[in-house]
Every structure is written in structure tokens, then in C-alpha cells.
Design an enzyme around this catalytic site. Structure first.
Site, mmCIF file in Angstrom:
data_model
loop_
_atom_site.group_PDB
_atom_site.id
_atom_site.type_symbol
_atom_site.label_atom_id
_atom_site.label_comp_id
_atom_site.label_asym_id
_atom_site.label_seq_id
_atom_site.Cartn_x
_atom_site.Cartn_y
_atom_site.Cartn_z
ATOM 1 N N LYS A 52 145.823 5.733 -79.900
ATOM 2 C CA LYS A 52 147.025 6.345 -80.423
ATOM 3 C C LYS A 52 146.686 7.244 -80.995
ATOM 4 C CE LYS A 52 147.069 1.033 -81.036
ATOM 5 N NZ LYS A 52 146.701 -0.057 -82.079
ATOM 6 N N GLN A 96 144.913 -1.500 -87.395
ATOM 7 C CA GLN A 96 144.629 -2.157 -86.753
ATOM 8 C C GLN A 96 143.645 -3.297 -86.612
ATOM 9 O OE1 GLN A 96 144.274 -0.845 -83.451
ATOM 10 N NE2 GLN A 96 143.649 -2.090 -82.268
ATOM 11 N N ASP A 119 154.433 -1.169 -86.336
ATOM 12 C CA ASP A 119 153.904 -2.800 -85.761
ATOM 13 C C ASP A 119 155.529 -3.440 -84.992
ATOM 14 O OD1 ASP A 119 150.821 -2.388 -83.797
ATOM 15 O OD2 ASP A 119 149.864 -2.433 -85.722
#
Ligand SMILES: Nc1nc(=O)c2c([nH]1)NC[C@@H]1CN(c3ccc(C(=O)N[C@@H](CCC(=O)O)C(=O)O)cc3)C=[N+]21
Length: 279
Positions: A52, A96, A119
Site C-alpha cells: 500500500k 489494517q 476502506d
């Protein structure tokens, strides 16, 4: 021979489009910053987080990394997320997953400000998706839609069967395919006669979490097969939920693992980062 749907190439194309968009935004004085929080040092998570950060660097988004110890408390993580919510120099916040057992993931997801929810996991983003309002889309299902569209695969009117009903893949996948006018079925662990259901599919999306589970017995001749699974097999090779060698000959198009859905997830995360500043 099935058409190989090349997620690596398509994700690269998307990242190049975003890179150009970010450059133009920079010239207008707009910078983008993504905060990436990792709790603990699970090796798989570290690989994803590194990928990422690399994608951010490529398209010109600043990434700010927060590496917290495994024994971080829920209160400490909530505090950090609230600080980042209030920080005007931070556009997107990614925590995460999975988180250690002492931290309630839902609590953290709800704490992230809905306008920094890159997200697409916040209930506000999920609600907007289902009522057809613009909002952040869950990255993996959004990536699957891009794979289909950019491979010239029509969704409207097609029988779409999703195996898996998770909040981050199966359910948003259903909403997105429905929005594209697919006829959508969600199959899951309690579905009876699974192969009878999956053999109806023109487009079969597999997110069950079982290594090479889907064989040609589950697939109609000429179906499009999208593999969302990711495993390391006994020989330490990456593989998906689909038995690629067995299914490829009956499919009209299929994604590989690696190089299919995985890279698209990151490309769509980058798209959501840019979305935070689009007018
Ligand atoms: N808050 C949060 N958001 C996520 O989006 C999120 C997460 N947590 N936790 C873990 C999962 C998993 N995930 C992947 C991203 C890229 C690849 C990817 O790029 N895969 C490569 C291979 C990578 C390798 O070599 O291991 C491929 O399929 O070709 C895979 C998996 C994002 N996740």
C-alpha cells in the site's frame, strides 16, 4: 482456452490514471495523505501494508505509517484514530485488519470519520452503497467490477453468483453487481446443493476462504470466474479458492492468483484516497 483476466496490468492502468490525476491536483495546490495504522507485526499484514505504501508513493500520495505494538489497547487505538480524524492534513485513514483480540474491530471502524473511510467499511459508506448514493466503495468488490468492465465483460442481465457473505467482500459485491443490473445470488456455508447454484452462474465470484475448493464441477461451460481467495499452499505457493488448472478449460474468462483480484484491491484503495479530494 479461457481469457486470462490480468489484474496486474489492469491495476497498473488504473494507478497510471490516478497518478496523472494526482499530479494535476498537486499543481492546483491539493496534496493527499493516507494514514496507515498497523497493530502488531503479522508478516502477511506487513507485506500488504508495504504494498500500500509503495502504491501511494507511485501515484504521489503521501503515506504516514503508524506501527503500534501488539499489546496496544482499544482505548489507545481509538485515541490515535480520533487524532487523525481531527488532523486536516490527513485525508484517509486505513487500519489494517485483522486486529489483535483485545481490540473490537467494529468499534474502530465506526470511530474512523466517514469522510476519511478509504476502506469503505464504515456503516455510513455501506448504507450509501445500498441506497445508491455516492460514497467510498469497499476496495476488493470495487476492484472486481473494474476487472469485469475493463475486460469487456457485460454484467447487466447476467446471472451473478457470489460464494461468501462477508461484510468486506460478499455483501458489498452483491450491492455492486446489482447496481450494474446483474441478477444476484449470494451462496454461503449453509447453502444446500452449492454446485447446483454455482452452475447457474454466468459470472461466478468466489470468496469462500478454502484453498482450491472450486473445481470444474461447480462451473458452467463458458462462465466468467473471479477468484477472491488467497492462500499459501503446502509448497508455499500462492493460490486461490479456485482450482485454476481444473476450471480454466471450462471458463470463458478467469482471474489468476496471484495477479488477479489482489492488486486491484490496492488500486481501488488508491482511487478512494483520490476520491477524498474530488469535487
Ligand atoms: N483495513 C484493511 N483493508 C484491506 O484492504 C485489507 C486489510 N485491512 N487486511 C488484509 C486484506 C488483504 N488485502 C490484500 C491486498 C493486496 C493483495 C495483493 O496485492 N496480492 C497480490 C500478491 C501479494 C503477495 O505476493 O503476497 C496478488 O494477488 O497478486 C492481497 C490482499 C487487503 N486487505
Amino acid at each position: 482456452m479461457a481469457q486470462l483476466i490480468d489484474g496486474k496490468a489492469i491495476s497498473q492502468q488504473i494507478k497510471d490514471e490516478l497518478k496523472a490525476e494526482v499530479e494535476a491536483l498537486k499543481n492546483d495546490g491539493t496534496d493527499i495523505c493516507l494514514a496507515v495504522i498497523q497493530v502488531g507485526d503479522d508478516p502477511a499484514s506487513s507485506v500488504y501494508v508495504r504494498n500500500k505504501k509503495r502504491a501511494c508513493a507511485y501515484i504521489g500520495v503521501e503515506s504516514r505509517a503508524y506501527e503500534l505494538p501488539e499489546d496496544t489497547t482499544e482505548e489507545q487505538l481509538v485515541e490515535l484514530v480520533k487524532e487523525l480524524n481531527a488532523d486536516d492534513t490527513v485525508n484517509g485513514i486505513l487500519v489494517q485488519l485483522p486486529l489483535p483480540a483485545q481490540i473490537d474491530e467494529d468499534k474502530i471502524i465506526r470511530t474512523i470519520s466517514a469522510d476519511k473511510d478509504v476502506d469503505g467499511f464504515h456503516p455510513e459508506s455501506v448504507g450509501k452503497l445500498w441506497i445508491g448514493e455516492k460514497g467510498f466503495l469497499s476496495c476488493t468488490p470495487a476492484g472486481v467490477i473494474q476487472l469485469l468492465k475493463r475486460s469487456g465483460i457485460e454484467i447487466a442481465g447476467k446471472e451473478c453468483v457470489i460464494i461468501g457473505r462477508s461484510n468486506i467482500v460478499g455483501k458489498p459485491m452483491a450491492a455492486l453487481l446489482l447496481r450494474e443490473n446483474g441478477t444476484v445470488t449470494i451462496a454461503h456455508s449453509r447453502t444446500k446443493n452449492l454446485a447446483d447454484v454455482t452452475r447457474r452462474a454466468d459470472i461466478l465470484i468466489v470468496a469462500i476462504g478454502k484453498e482450491r475448493f472450486i473445481t470444474s464441477d461447480y462451473v458452467k461451460e463458458g462462465a466468467v470466474v473471479i477468484d477472491v481467495g488467497m492462500h499459501r499452499d503446502a509448497e508455499n505457493h500462492l493460490c486461490g479458492d479456485v482450482d485454476f488448472a481444473d476450471v480454466e478449460p471450462v471458463a470463458s474468462a478467469i482471474t489468476p492468483v496471484p495477479g488477479g483480484v489482489g492488486p486491484m484491491t490496492i488500486a481501488m484503495l488508491m482511487n478512494n484516497c483520490v476520491e477524498t479530494v474530488r469535487s
